[in-house]
Design an enzyme around this catalytic site. Structure first.
Site, PDB file in Angstrom:
ATOM      1  N   LYS A 128      69.278  -7.907  12.492  1.00  0.00           N
ATOM      2  CA  LYS A 128      68.715  -6.720  12.543  1.00  0.00           C
ATOM      3  C   LYS A 128      67.223  -6.736  13.589  1.00  0.00           C
ATOM      4  CE  LYS A 128      66.855  -3.052   9.893  1.00  0.00           C
ATOM      5  NZ  LYS A 128      65.659  -2.633  10.342  1.00  0.00           N
ATOM      6  N   TYR A 139      74.533  -1.445  19.340  1.00  0.00           N
ATOM      7  CA  TYR A 139      75.142  -1.683  17.858  1.00  0.00           C
ATOM      8  C   TYR A 139      75.922  -0.562  17.362  1.00  0.00           C
ATOM      9  CZ  TYR A 139      70.263  -0.065  16.930  1.00  0.00           C
ATOM     10  OH  TYR A 139      69.071   0.413  16.758  1.00  0.00           O
ATOM     11  N   LYS A 169      66.862  -7.580   4.262  1.00  0.00           N
ATOM     12  CA  LYS A 169      65.528  -7.920   4.755  1.00  0.00           C
ATOM     13  C   LYS A 169      65.216  -9.254   4.349  1.00  0.00           C
ATOM     14  CE  LYS A 169      63.028  -4.800   5.719  1.00  0.00           C
ATOM     15  NZ  LYS A 169      62.937  -3.957   7.231  1.00  0.00           N
ATOM     16  N   CYS A 188      27.661 -30.018  18.039  1.00  0.00           N
ATOM     17  CA  CYS A 188      26.765 -30.654  18.705  1.00  0.00           C
ATOM     18  C   CYS A 188      25.655 -30.103  19.004  1.00  0.00           C
ATOM     19  CB  CYS A 188      27.145 -31.405  20.117  1.00  0.00           C
ATOM     20  SG  CYS A 188      27.557 -30.347  21.310  1.00  0.00           S
ATOM     21  N   ASP A 231      63.912  -5.784  15.715  1.00  0.00           N
ATOM     22  CA  ASP A 231      62.751  -5.311  15.532  1.00  0.00           C
ATOM     23  C   ASP A 231      62.388  -4.526  16.873  1.00  0.00           C
ATOM     24  OD1 ASP A 231      60.738  -4.181  13.846  1.00  0.00           O
ATOM     25  OD2 ASP A 231      59.699  -6.157  13.560  1.00  0.00           O
ATOM     26  N   CYS A 262      30.320 -34.285  22.936  1.00  0.00           N
ATOM     27  CA  CYS A 262      30.369 -33.393  21.801  1.00  0.00           C
ATOM     28  C   CYS A 262      31.256 -34.253  20.942  1.00  0.00           C
ATOM     29  CB  CYS A 262      30.820 -32.140  21.922  1.00  0.00           C
ATOM     30  SG  CYS A 262      31.372 -31.159  20.531  1.00  0.00           S
ATOM     31  N   CYS A 290      32.178 -25.431  24.728  1.00  0.00           N
ATOM     32  CA  CYS A 290      30.978 -26.285  24.634  1.00  0.00           C
ATOM     33  C   CYS A 290      31.224 -27.371  26.019  1.00  0.00           C
ATOM     34  CB  CYS A 290      31.248 -27.023  23.367  1.00  0.00           C
ATOM     35  SG  CYS A 290      30.097 -28.560  23.434  1.00  0.00           S
ATOM     36  N   CYS A 339      27.135 -24.816  20.083  1.00  0.00           N
ATOM     37  CA  CYS A 339      28.367 -25.500  19.414  1.00  0.00           C
ATOM     38  C   CYS A 339      27.996 -25.936  18.098  1.00  0.00           C
ATOM     39  CB  CYS A 339      28.456 -26.623  20.322  1.00  0.00           C
ATOM     40  SG  CYS A 339      29.759 -27.828  19.537  1.00  0.00           S
ATOM     41  N   GLU A 389      75.055  -8.271  11.998  1.00  0.00           N
ATOM     42  CA  GLU A 389      74.451  -8.358  13.055  1.00  0.00           C
ATOM     43  C   GLU A 389      72.936  -8.558  12.573  1.00  0.00           C
ATOM     44  OE1 GLU A 389      74.979  -4.308  14.415  1.00  0.00           O
ATOM     45  OE2 GLU A 389      77.108  -4.429  14.521  1.00  0.00           O
TER      46      GLU A 389
HETATM   47  S1  IVH Z   1      72.672   0.538  12.838  1.00  0.00           S
HETATM   48  C1  IVH Z   1      73.594   4.132  10.759  1.00  0.00           C
HETATM   49  N1  IVH Z   1      72.441  -2.004  13.661  1.00  0.00           N
HETATM   50  O1  IVH Z   1      67.171  -0.392  12.150  1.00  0.00           O
HETATM   51  C2  IVH Z   1      73.191   2.936  11.323  1.00  0.00           C
HETATM   52  N2  IVH Z   1      70.595  -0.699  13.324  1.00  0.00           N
HETATM   53  O2  IVH Z   1      66.975   1.060   9.548  1.00  0.00           O
HETATM   54  C3  IVH Z   1      72.349   3.027  11.974  1.00  0.00           C
HETATM   55  N3  IVH Z   1      68.211  -1.699  13.657  1.00  0.00           N
HETATM   56  O3  IVH Z   1      67.074   2.729  13.291  1.00  0.00           O
HETATM   57  C4  IVH Z   1      71.616   1.762  12.761  1.00  0.00           C
HETATM   58  N4  IVH Z   1      69.198  -3.810  14.652  1.00  0.00           N
HETATM   59  O4  IVH Z   1      66.418   0.960  14.761  1.00  0.00           O
HETATM   60  C5  IVH Z   1      71.913  -0.990  13.294  1.00  0.00           C
HETATM   61  N5  IVH Z   1      72.101  -4.226  14.439  1.00  0.00           N
HETATM   62  C6  IVH Z   1      71.546  -3.019  14.062  1.00  0.00           C
HETATM   63  C7  IVH Z   1      70.262  -2.717  14.151  1.00  0.00           C
HETATM   64  C8  IVH Z   1      69.750  -1.664  13.684  1.00  0.00           C
HETATM   65  C9  IVH Z   1      68.225  -2.851  14.119  1.00  0.00           C
HETATM   66  C10 IVH Z   1      67.275  -0.772  13.114  1.00  0.00           C
HETATM   67  C11 IVH Z   1      67.547   0.575  14.091  1.00  0.00           C
HETATM   68  C12 IVH Z   1      67.626   1.540  12.840  1.00  0.00           C
HETATM   69  C13 IVH Z   1      66.934   0.905  11.824  1.00  0.00           C
HETATM   70  C14 IVH Z   1      67.753   1.167  10.699  1.00  0.00           C
END
Ligand code: IVH
Length: 671
Positions: A115, A227, A315, A412, A117, A432, A427, A409, A113
């Site tokens: 991740k 998720y 990451k 010029c 932010d 210029c 400007c 500027c 999945e």
């Molecule tokens: S699962 C036990 N799935 O990442 C598993 N977390 O470092 C719990 N996050 O607090 C989280 N995308 O804010 C899961 N597809 C995803 C995620 C996800 C982002 C974030 C979430 C969590 C943090 C964990």
């Protein structure tokens, strides 16, 4: 009354269905306008029959009173976080650990999945009704943000039960985030109203969710993908994948990017692929999450104190780094906007060496108190210019001074101005050198004066060799001067001259557009031509009120035109152009503006008309044309071979016309 009850029920059902199609299936079948219509209809009926309002009605998302403070919610099951893997090797090591733990070397099936932010939240549904929502907090307990979460349209207030029966209790975790486009418009809006912009989408999402007044949250265009399961009573699943599918059946949005990976190799391939697509996704992600698919296997390997053993976050390379500002310079863009740029001690960010970062404008510099000598965090995302996120004040050397943009500027020397409605200094000297190349390119471009014998290279040479300083100087060029330039023979010199000469016979609208007055595009230039019936003198001396009274011209455009004429240099340039023999074709007969306010997009190959002719036909009736489909598009005219624009129009529920239907529409205009 029965009829009203039924009508209200049906409207709620329709609205919920459209939400589901939009947020979960990603397959809307009506336009925003039609959706709003249904919504308004429901609102009106509920206003007449308040006794029929129920808390799960789509109209009840906003309206809760502001809170004094958030309550606390203890999570039934702790909301854990994830262990991180910083490299592909660490992802492989995770897989090996698991295989060892279960004493089996066969491939483990995973779910991969993105991740996201954003901010983790928990949603609780009792017998299918949304009853509570909270932040992750410290993992054990978080803040009760139910009222704020209710304002997010993607969160169903009641679960769907048409495909799968509903559990008595469903706790589901997900990430609330803000899309990049929504983030940009939110920040633009904030800057306009004098509020500090959010540093990144994550902060914007967090700040919006932590509002005590849900009405503010409601204005923030937040999104969510679910998720992870919390505690669930009344249904059993065998796999995480099955759980995600069930969420969708219940109407909860799940990221369409989730995928099953047959083993760690596939999960790593997914991770790498996602990293290359990172900047193309409409939201920010900082890695991929890999989860063991089998729930019984998850149970077998178990959890540590704060993180599960069955999942890991891979990451991506950081897009931020720390470095020192060696200097701040100002660069002048083609439109005269002066942008402060930090010259950085070279640093690698996300695999690219960065030496410059934009500081945007004086307000940003003041707000972040950025000074020469400071150690700063820089961020690079996508193709965008790296930016300075913040100053690490603990590392500030002694005797630094606040930074101020120069008053004149840097190219010029002309005095800089800051228009009232803007944060940038400009400007306004059209001569210029930093701007002249851009002006010239615009002046000669196809839809302006259409001088095709003068290209970018030639403009470079002419300006660099001091042969032209303003656009009217183009008309003074002669054969000998042009032929004497590097890589210009007699032939190309005479071609250039011929196209300059023939461009003198132009139209009012082309010339006005070519002048490059801020906010005066092609369409506005045509409107001005119509409004002044081709009389340039009238336009030249028009007052602010006269301009603003023209349909489609607002105060910003009017002000910009007035300012243009206040500049003596501009007056001289225009006069010189006329002296050199610029003439306008007879003002075209004004057709009834039956398509005023409409926007057309033409795509694919047309057979009856050329693209240009079709555009002119609608423009002469007051419509606009655009090359991209957006929510402002009224009609897409699709010829043979139409592709993505057609698909987008269909997806957005925008009217699509065949060329024949387009012709019929034009005929109707003539009746
Ligand atoms: S699962 C036990 N799935 O990442 C598993 N977390 O470092 C719990 N996050 O607090 C989280 N995308 O804010 C899961 N597809 C995803 C995620 C996800 C982002 C974030 C979430 C969590 C943090 C964990």
């Amino acid at each position: 009354m029965v009829a009203v009850t039924e009508k209200i029920k049906s409207l709620r059902q329709q609205i919920n269905d459209h939400n589901y199609r939009y947020y979960v299936l990603d397959d809307p079948v009506i336009s925003d306008g039609e959706y709003d219509q249904l919504f308004r209809e429901l609102e009106q009926l509920e206003e007449l029959h308040p006794e029929l309002i129920v808390p799960e009605s789509p109209t009840q998302r906003i309206g809760a009173e502001p809170l004094e403070a958030f309550g606390t919610v203890t999570h039934r099951l702790p909301m854990m976080s994830l262990a991180n893997a910083m490299s592909d090797d660490e992802l492989s090591a995770f897989d090996e650990r698991l295989k060892k733990a279960i004493d089996n070397m066969a491939d483990i099936e995973y779910v991969s999945e993105p991740k996201l932010d954003g901010l983790a939240v928990e949603l609780i549904y009792e017998n299918g009704t949304f009853v509570n929502g909270s932040t992750r907090g410290d993992g054990t307990s978080g803040e009760d943000i139910t009222a704020n979460l209710k304002t997010i349209n993607a969160i169903p207030l009641a679960l769907r039960h048409d495909k799968r029966s509903i559990p008595t209790l469903l706790e589901v975790r997900g990430e609330v985030f803000i899309r990049k486009s929504d983030f940009t418009s939110l920040n633009n809006h904030r800057e306009k109203s004098g509020e500090p912009p959010f540093a990144n989408p994550r902060n914007a999402a967090a700040g919006s969710l932590r509002q005590l007044d849900p009405k503010i949250t409601a204005t923030r265009s937040l999104s969510i993908y679910c998720y992870q399961a919390g505690s669930i009573i009344g249904t059993k699943f065998n796999t995480h994948w099955e759980f995600l599918q069930s969420l969708q059946d219940w109407g909860l949005p799940v990221n369409p990017e989730v995928q099953i990976a047959a083993g760690i190799k596939q999960a790593i391939a997914y991770h790498q692929q996602l990293e290359t697509r990172r900047n193309d996704l409409p939201y920010e992600i900082d890695g991929s999450v890999i989860k063991v698919n089998s729930l019984s296997l998850q149970n077998t390997v178990g959890v540590r104190s704060r993180t599960p053993r069955w999942a890991i976050a891979g990451k991506f390379k950081a897009q931020q780094a720390t470095t020192v500002i060696n200097d701040i310079i100002s660069s002048v863009g083609r439109t005269g906007a002066v942008t402060p740029v930090a010259k950085l001690e070279a640093v690698e960010v996300g695999g690219v060496t960065v030496t410059n970062a934009t500081l945007h404008n004086q307000d940003e510099i003041d707000r972040k108190d950025i000074r020469i000598g400071d150690t700063v965090v820089v961020e690079r995302s996508g193709d965008v210019i790296p930016k300075v996120i913040k100053v690490i004040s603990a590392k500030r050397p002694a005797r630094t001074k606040p930074y101020h943009l120069p008053a004149s500027c840097p190219v010029c020397g002309h005095e800089l101005h800051r228009p009232e409605d803007e944060v940038v200094y400009r400007c306004h000297n059209h001569a210029c050198p930093a701007q002249i190349k851009g002006h010239l390119q615009h002046f000669v471009s196809k839809n302006a004066m259409d001088i095709d014998g003068v290209g970018e290279k030639l403009i470079e040479q002419l300006v660099d060799q001091d042969l032209i300083h303003t656009v009217n100087d183009l008309f003074h060029l002669d054969q000998a001067t042009l032929a004497g330039l590097e890589r210009m023979g007699e032939k190309s010199a005479s071609n250039a001259l011929a196209s300059i000469t023939s461009a003198k016979a132009t139209t009012f609208a082309r010339f006005v557009f070519a002048l490059g007055i801020r906010h005066v595009g092609e369409h506005t230039a045509k409107i001005i031509e119509q409004a002044f019936q081709g009389d340039f003198e009238k336009f030249r001396y028009a007052s602010f009120d006269e301009l603003e009274n023209i349909d489609e011209i607002g105060p910003i455009v009017a002000e910009s035109i007035i300012r243009f004429w206040q500049d003596g240099a501009n007056k001289k340039i225009v006069e010189a152009c006329f002296e050199m023999g610029i003439t306008f074709q007879e003002h075209p007969e004004m057709l009834p503006q039956t398509l005023a306010g409409k926007t057309f997009v033409f795509t694919g190959s047309l057979e009856i008309y050329t693209r240009k002719a079709a555009q002119e036909l609608v423009e002469s009736r007051g419509a606009r044309t655009s090359s991209s489909v957006s929510k402002n598009t009224d009609h897409v005219v699709a010829g043979a071979g139409a592709g993505s624009k057609l698909a987008k129009a269909k997806e957005m529920g925008i009217s699509v016309l065949t060329e024949q239907e387009f012709e019929n529409l034009l005929k109707e205009q003539e009746l």
